[in-house]
Structures are given as C-alpha cells and as structure tokens.
Design a protein around this motif. Structure first.
Motif, PDB file in Angstrom:
ATOM      1  N   ASP A   3      64.026  74.513  58.398  1.00 47.04           N
ATOM      2  CA  ASP A   3      63.994  75.820  59.061  1.00 47.04           C
ATOM      3  C   ASP A   3      64.773  76.856  58.250  1.00 47.04           C
ATOM      4  O   ASP A   3      65.286  76.558  57.169  1.00 47.04           O
ATOM      5  N   ARG A   9      63.518  70.017  60.048  1.00 43.51           N
ATOM      6  CA  ARG A   9      62.668  70.288  61.194  1.00 43.51           C
ATOM      7  C   ARG A   9      61.630  69.181  61.269  1.00 43.51           C
ATOM      8  O   ARG A   9      60.968  68.876  60.286  1.00 43.51           O
ATOM      9  N   CYS A  11      58.206  68.002  62.604  1.00 39.60           N
ATOM     10  CA  CYS A  11      56.981  68.625  63.065  1.00 39.60           C
ATOM     11  C   CYS A  11      55.975  67.562  63.493  1.00 39.60           C
ATOM     12  O   CYS A  11      55.788  66.561  62.811  1.00 39.60           O
ATOM     13  N   GLU A  25      57.318  71.850  66.732  1.00 37.81           N
ATOM     14  CA  GLU A  25      58.635  71.369  66.344  1.00 37.81           C
ATOM     15  C   GLU A  25      59.057  70.389  67.428  1.00 37.81           C
ATOM     16  O   GLU A  25      59.145  70.746  68.604  1.00 37.81           O
ATOM     17  N   LYS A  30      59.013  73.689  70.204  1.00 40.88           N
ATOM     18  CA  LYS A  30      58.579  75.049  69.863  1.00 40.88           C
ATOM     19  C   LYS A  30      57.274  75.010  69.062  1.00 40.88           C
ATOM     20  O   LYS A  30      57.158  74.276  68.081  1.00 40.88           O
ATOM     21  N   LEU A  32      54.788  75.965  66.245  1.00 38.57           N
ATOM     22  CA  LEU A  32      54.983  76.492  64.904  1.00 38.57           C
ATOM     23  C   LEU A  32      53.737  77.163  64.353  1.00 38.57           C
ATOM     24  O   LEU A  32      53.817  77.970  63.443  1.00 38.57           O
ATOM     25  N   ASP A  72      54.041  76.266  57.185  1.00 37.88           N
ATOM     26  CA  ASP A  72      55.174  77.079  56.741  1.00 37.88           C
ATOM     27  C   ASP A  72      54.787  78.129  55.706  1.00 37.88           C
ATOM     28  O   ASP A  72      55.584  78.994  55.375  1.00 37.88           O
TER      29      ASP A  72
END
Length: 171
Positions: A3, A9, A11, A25, A30, A32, A72
C-alpha cells in the motif's frame, strides 16, 4: 502488493457470474478494483507464483490469464492471454491447478466421465489461444474438487470411486 505506506497488502480475487473479477484487500475488506472479462465466471482461479498470473476459467470455452498486479497500475494490461479450451458450459466444476509449468484442468466430459487436461504455460506469455493440451486422461465418473497436485503427481477421485494418479514432469 504494497500500500501507499509500504505495508504488505493481501489481495483476493473474486470472480462473478457477471463476468467480473473483484479485487479485495483481505484484511480490511476494502475493494481495490475490478477486471471485466465479459464472460460468466463460475469457479475460482489458480495462481501461478512464477508469473504472478491468475487463471480464471469462463463458464464455457476459454480460460483467462489475469495479471493481478494490474489492479495497482491502470496502464498495465490485466488480461495477458486467453486460452480457448472449448469446454462446454458447466463442464469445469472446480478451479484449475498450476503445477510447475502446466495448467491442469479437470473437465466433465460427456455424461459420465472426467477428462484431466494439461496445458503448458510458456515463459514469454501464458499460452497461445489455440494451444492444444499437452496431455489428457479420462476417468469414469465426475469430480467436484480441484485435483491434488505435487510437483510430479496429480491425484483425483471421482464420484464412481475411481482414483487417478498421474505422473507429471517425470523423466
């Protein structure tokens, strides 16, 4: 992945029947991001630690090689390859498995058989769209579970009590 503060993190990727793969996440729950493949996904994917790709079979005909790191980096292409297996709708009842340089797929074949198929994963790209399987074996009955895999053996059992043990990467 990592992060913004440099913390690891974790995933998870959740496929849906709507043809989307949601990146979540896992610690905080959360969202992503998501990948859209446009074809229903009915079973989970198989992660290849060597390449960082996750192989998600569509409900029919194809398997997508998804680059999980693309969540990402929006500039990075998410779908690296599509393998056309031509499996029937509902024929894949469990996740594929990655064993070394092979993608192992357990497919319901006809009404009373399970066909185990091995596709070679290439170093430069996941596979060509029309790559044939490198090997196949058929067992009587169906299986609902991912085959148990070690670096040199694949084992599965069917609802008819048939046990299959297959060598892989043997000299």
């Amino acid at each position: 992945s990592v992060d913004a503060e440099g913390r690891a993190r974790h995933c998870g990727l959740l496929p849906t029947a709507d043809g989307e793969i949601h990146a979540i996440e896992l610690v905080l729950g959360k969202p992503l991001g998501r990948f859209e493949v446009g074809h229903p996904l009915t079973v989970g994917g198989a992660y290849d630690a060597r390449s960082g790709l996750v192989y998600f079979p569509a409900d029919s005909k194809r398997i997508f090689a998804i680059d999980a790191a693309a969540v990402d980096d929006p500039e990075r292409p998410a779908c690296r390859a599509v393998l056309f297996t031509n499996h029937a709708s509902g024929a894949l009842r469990s996740e594929p498995a990655v064993v070394g340089r092979y993608l192992i797929v357990s497919e319901a074949s006809e009404l009373e058989h399970t066909r185990l198929r091995a596709f070679e994963i290439r170093d430069s790209i996941a596979f060509e769209p029309a790559d044939p399987s490198r090997g196949e074996a058929t067992l009587e009955g169906w299986t609902w579970f991912e085959p148990h895999c070690t670096p040199d053996r694949i084992t599965l059992i069917t609802d008819r009590g048939r046990l299959g043990v297959f060598g892989l990467n043997l000299d």
